[in-house]
Enzyme design. Structure first.
Site, mmCIF file in Angstrom:
data_model
loop_
_atom_site.group_PDB
_atom_site.id
_atom_site.type_symbol
_atom_site.label_atom_id
_atom_site.label_comp_id
_atom_site.label_asym_id
_atom_site.label_seq_id
_atom_site.Cartn_x
_atom_site.Cartn_y
_atom_site.Cartn_z
ATOM 1 N N SER A 131 -182.511 129.274 49.351
ATOM 2 C CA SER A 131 -183.732 128.704 48.782
ATOM 3 C C SER A 131 -183.788 127.238 49.169
ATOM 4 O O SER A 131 -182.751 126.622 49.466
ATOM 5 C CB SER A 131 -183.707 128.837 47.251
ATOM 6 O OG SER A 131 -184.722 128.062 46.648
ATOM 7 N N TYR A 144 -179.455 127.141 38.980
ATOM 8 C CA TYR A 144 -179.956 127.797 40.186
ATOM 9 C C TYR A 144 -179.724 126.912 41.406
ATOM 10 O O TYR A 144 -179.298 127.387 42.466
ATOM 11 C CB TYR A 144 -181.441 128.100 40.008
ATOM 12 C CG TYR A 144 -182.062 128.878 41.143
ATOM 13 C CD1 TYR A 144 -181.642 130.169 41.450
ATOM 14 C CD2 TYR A 144 -183.096 128.327 41.897
ATOM 15 C CE1 TYR A 144 -182.229 130.889 42.475
ATOM 16 C CE2 TYR A 144 -183.691 129.037 42.933
ATOM 17 C CZ TYR A 144 -183.252 130.321 43.215
ATOM 18 O OH TYR A 144 -183.838 131.025 44.244
#
Length: 247
Positions: A131, A144
């Site tokens: 990501s 995250y």
């Protein structure tokens, strides 16, 4: 002999789109996820997709997958996800543990288990779905962000360690992608809060957009390694800079 691709987290979103796309590219696809009912429906629609119940947080489950495979030419480590928007100071240990178990250790387990088959194929490809959160921190994303930074580092380390072996290592780092469930899970089922993430954003990326990038990387000639693709919607210039329209 037809090449075999394994896709984790294949019951929805980017994983499902990738399984469909690689099947269309001529691969026999092994689609792994916990939600077997969804995999069964996917297999009914696309006969070249084989459903396999898989929990990447379980070594036993991963070992069973590896034992059931005759070959593996492509591995797409897609299983993962985000939980919570708390600050680091207020972060929930259980959430961080789960994010590391799926995004980081899940990728490690599956890659370790299938790497011998990838090498044996003579032209293996390992894809890690990371990501842009693995590149730039942002507030409210501590767990995250940390997990995706770790996963991104794993991709770079693995590429160094496998140099000279017939295996390519690819990292795909998407920005804002609107998929079924991702934001809803992050906001613990609050669909209204999840919807506000994308509110006013013209055309966020879709799962198919990311699957298209994955398919392109794994179908390059065997001497070509695409180290990393960073992809965002045109409306997103950076993690903190997103164009939104009203009305």
């Amino acid at each position: 002999m037809r090449r075999t691709a394994v896709v984790t987290g294949a019951s929805s979103g980017i994983g499902e789109a990738t399984a469909r796309r690689l099947a269309a590219e001529g691969y026999d696809v092994v689609a792994g996820a916990r939600r077997r009912d969804r995999l069964e429906r996917l297999s009914e629609e696309v006969p070249s997709i084989r459903p396999v119940t898989l929990d990447v947080t379980s070594q036993e489950s991963v070992d069973e997958l590896a034992a059931a495979l005759e070959r593996c030419d492509v591995l797409v480590n897609n299983a993962g996800g985000a939980l919570g928007v708390e600050t680091v100071a207020e972060g929930r240990i259980d959430d961080w543990q789960r994010m590391f178990d799926t995004n980081v250790l899940g990728t490690l387990r599956v890659t370790q288990a299938l790497l011998p088959k990838l090498v044996e194929s003579g032209d293996g490809v390992v894809v890690l779905l990371t990501s842009t959160a693995g590149m730039v921190p942002y507030e409210g994303g501590g767990g995250y962000v940390a997990a995706k930074h770790a996963q991104s580092s794993m991709a770079g380390t693995l590429r160094l360690e496998l140099v000279g072996q017939p295996v390519r290592v690819v990292e795909i780092a998407p920005g804002m992608v609107r998929t079924e469930g991702f934001a809803v899970n992050r906001f613990r089922g609050d669909e209204a809060a999840a919807g506000r993430v994308y509110e006013g954003v013209p055309d966020p990326l879709t799962a198919d957009d990311v699957a298209d990038a994955i398919a392109w990387t794994v179908t390059r000639p065997s001497h070509v390694n695409i180290d990393r693709i960073v992809m965002r919607p045109r409306a997103q210039a950076a993690q903190h800079k997103v164009h939104r329209v009203s009305g």
